[in-house]
Design a protein around this motif. Structure first.
Motif, short mmCIF file in Angstrom:
data_model
loop_
_atom_site.label_atom_id
_atom_site.label_comp_id
_atom_site.label_asym_id
_atom_site.label_seq_id
_atom_site.Cartn_x
_atom_site.Cartn_y
_atom_site.Cartn_z
N TYR A 17 58.81 -15.94 33.33
CA TYR A 17 58.82 -15.83 31.90
C TYR A 17 59.48 -16.91 31.12
CZ TYR A 17 58.65 -11.53 34.55
OH TYR A 17 58.26 -10.52 35.66
N HIS A 18 58.60 -17.45 30.28
CA HIS A 18 58.59 -18.55 29.51
C HIS A 18 58.92 -17.84 28.14
CE1 HIS A 18 57.02 -22.59 27.38
NE2 HIS A 18 58.42 -22.19 27.21
N ILE A 19 60.23 -17.93 27.66
CA ILE A 19 60.54 -17.40 26.47
C ILE A 19 61.35 -18.53 25.35
CG2 ILE A 19 62.54 -15.64 25.42
CD1 ILE A 19 62.34 -14.66 28.55
N ASP A 20 60.82 -18.41 24.25
CA ASP A 20 61.02 -19.29 23.23
C ASP A 20 61.86 -18.88 22.08
OD1 ASP A 20 61.23 -21.18 20.90
OD2 ASP A 20 59.57 -22.33 21.96
N LEU A 21 63.16 -18.90 21.70
CA LEU A 21 63.91 -18.10 20.78
C LEU A 21 63.87 -18.81 19.37
CD1 LEU A 21 66.74 -16.79 22.90
CD2 LEU A 21 64.45 -15.62 22.05
N TYR A 22 63.19 -20.08 19.44
CA TYR A 22 63.26 -20.90 18.25
C TYR A 22 63.06 -20.06 16.74
CZ TYR A 22 61.89 -24.78 14.93
OH TYR A 22 62.10 -25.54 13.78
N GLY A 70 61.39 -31.07 20.38
CA GLY A 70 60.62 -32.32 20.49
C GLY A 70 61.43 -33.08 21.89
N SER A 71 62.47 -32.51 22.25
CA SER A 71 63.11 -33.22 23.29
C SER A 71 62.49 -33.09 24.88
CB SER A 71 64.53 -32.90 23.18
OG SER A 71 64.86 -31.62 23.67
N GLY A 72 61.70 -32.33 24.89
CA GLY A 72 61.11 -32.27 26.29
C GLY A 72 61.24 -30.60 27.06
N LYS A 73 61.75 -29.70 26.31
CA LYS A 73 61.89 -28.44 26.79
C LYS A 73 60.74 -28.01 27.46
CE LYS A 73 63.95 -26.72 23.56
NZ LYS A 73 63.98 -28.02 22.50
N THR A 74 59.71 -28.01 26.69
CA THR A 74 58.40 -27.56 27.05
C THR A 74 57.60 -28.17 28.07
OG1 THR A 74 57.99 -26.26 24.94
CG2 THR A 74 56.24 -26.60 26.45
N VAL A 75 57.82 -29.43 28.09
CA VAL A 75 57.48 -30.60 28.90
C VAL A 75 58.03 -30.21 30.48
CG1 VAL A 75 57.23 -32.83 29.80
CG2 VAL A 75 56.79 -32.48 27.42
N PHE A 76 59.18 -29.73 30.31
CA PHE A 76 60.10 -29.62 31.58
C PHE A 76 59.64 -28.37 32.38
CE2 PHE A 76 63.60 -27.70 34.29
CZ PHE A 76 64.07 -28.55 34.69
N ILE A 107 57.26 -15.12 23.90
CA ILE A 107 57.50 -14.70 25.52
C ILE A 107 55.84 -14.83 26.07
CG2 ILE A 107 57.85 -13.05 27.30
CD1 ILE A 107 59.93 -11.71 25.28
N GLN A 108 55.83 -15.53 27.01
CA GLN A 108 54.73 -15.74 27.86
C GLN A 108 54.96 -15.51 29.23
OE1 GLN A 108 53.07 -19.65 27.48
NE2 GLN A 108 52.55 -19.56 25.45
N GLU A 109 54.25 -14.43 29.92
CA GLU A 109 54.11 -14.45 31.32
C GLU A 109 53.29 -15.01 32.16
OE1 GLU A 109 54.53 -10.20 32.46
OE2 GLU A 109 55.12 -9.55 30.19
N HIS A 110 53.52 -15.72 33.18
CA HIS A 110 52.76 -16.40 34.19
C HIS A 110 53.00 -16.09 35.65
CE1 HIS A 110 51.73 -18.95 30.84
NE2 HIS A 110 53.16 -19.23 30.61
N HIS A 111 51.93 -15.83 36.36
CA HIS A 111 52.29 -15.11 37.72
C HIS A 111 51.70 -16.23 38.70
CE1 HIS A 111 53.57 -11.31 36.37
NE2 HIS A 111 52.58 -11.47 35.25
N GLY A 139 61.57 -12.61 38.67
CA GLY A 139 60.74 -13.84 38.44
C GLY A 139 61.97 -14.77 38.19
N VAL A 140 61.27 -15.79 37.46
CA VAL A 140 62.28 -16.93 37.11
C VAL A 140 62.04 -16.69 35.54
CG1 VAL A 140 62.55 -19.32 36.73
CG2 VAL A 140 62.11 -18.28 38.75
N ALA A 141 63.28 -16.57 34.58
CA ALA A 141 63.11 -16.72 33.18
C ALA A 141 63.77 -17.97 32.66
CB ALA A 141 64.03 -15.56 32.71
N ALA A 142 62.92 -18.86 31.91
CA ALA A 142 63.25 -19.98 31.31
C ALA A 142 63.00 -19.81 29.89
CB ALA A 142 61.94 -21.20 31.76
N VAL A 143 64.34 -19.85 29.32
CA VAL A 143 64.63 -19.56 27.78
C VAL A 143 64.97 -21.00 27.30
CG1 VAL A 143 66.02 -18.47 26.37
CG2 VAL A 143 65.52 -17.47 28.58
N GLU A 144 63.95 -21.36 26.39
CA GLU A 144 64.05 -22.30 25.30
C GLU A 144 64.95 -21.81 24.14
OE1 GLU A 144 60.86 -25.11 24.17
OE2 GLU A 144 59.75 -23.94 25.77
N TRP A 145 65.62 -22.66 23.79
CA TRP A 145 66.64 -22.29 22.64
C TRP A 145 67.73 -21.27 23.12
CZ3 TRP A 145 66.66 -26.01 18.74
CH2 TRP A 145 65.55 -26.64 18.69
#
Length: 167
Positions: A88-93, A49-55, A78-82, A113-119
């Motif tokens: 590449y939005h990746i969440d390891l929670y 809830g700190s704001g990672k997905t918001v960022f 993993i979600q891919e967006h073009h 691409g840009v890989a954005a990895v939460e956790w």
């Protein structure tokens, strides 16, 4: 922005800002996106809830994507967006620990691409990779502290540009 040495002798480049709202957190994501060229690895670290997905919603907007398409990928991981280039939005929670070979992560993390990895801290060996760390922490009820840091030259230059352009 500060530069500090590490035990290995490498220089860590950091920049710390405060965000007073989700809108401001998204704005910093858009600002960062404006400086990306593809092939970057962003490691997002922060409490639930700190704001990672918001960022990342702001990052997506800056890559010509619809921010409403960015959802917390906790169940899909993993979600891919073009957009301007792939995000590449990746969440390891949901994983206690992940390796590069889990979920085909290597393919996403070392792409054009840009890989954005939460956790990101759950990625075994992640600290040894070249990446731009985005650490988001609570600093008050509606206040977040966002710390950008990097050791490698490429990501450190992005932080330097971010500071010159927006701080």
């Amino acid at each position: 922005m500060t530069n500090a040495g590490t035990d290995s002798g490498a220089t860590v480049v950091t920049m710390v800002i405060e965000s007073r709202s989700p809108h401001e957190t998204k704005l910093w994501g858009r600002r960062l996106a404006s400086l990306l060229e593809g092939g970057e690895l962003l490691g997002l670290i922060g409490d639930l809830g700190s704001g990672k997905t918001v960022f990342i919603k702001g990052l997506a907007s800056g890559l010509s994507l619809r921010e409403e398409d960015i959802l917390s990928p906790t169940f899909t991981m993993i979600q891919e967006h073009h957009g301007r280039f792939p995000l590449y939005h990746i969440d390891l929670y949901r994983l206690e620990e992940a390796t590069l070979d889990d979920l085909g992560l290597r393919e996403y993390l070392f792409s054009q691409g840009v890989a954005a990895v939460e956790w990101f801290e759950r990625l075994r060996g992640g600290a040894d990779m070249e990446f731009l760390s985005v650490r988001i922490s609570y600093a008050g009820a509606n206040l977040r502290r966002i710390e950008f840091s990097a050791v490698d030259t490429r990501h450190a230059q992005i932080i330097s540009k971010l500071k010159r352009s927006f701080a």
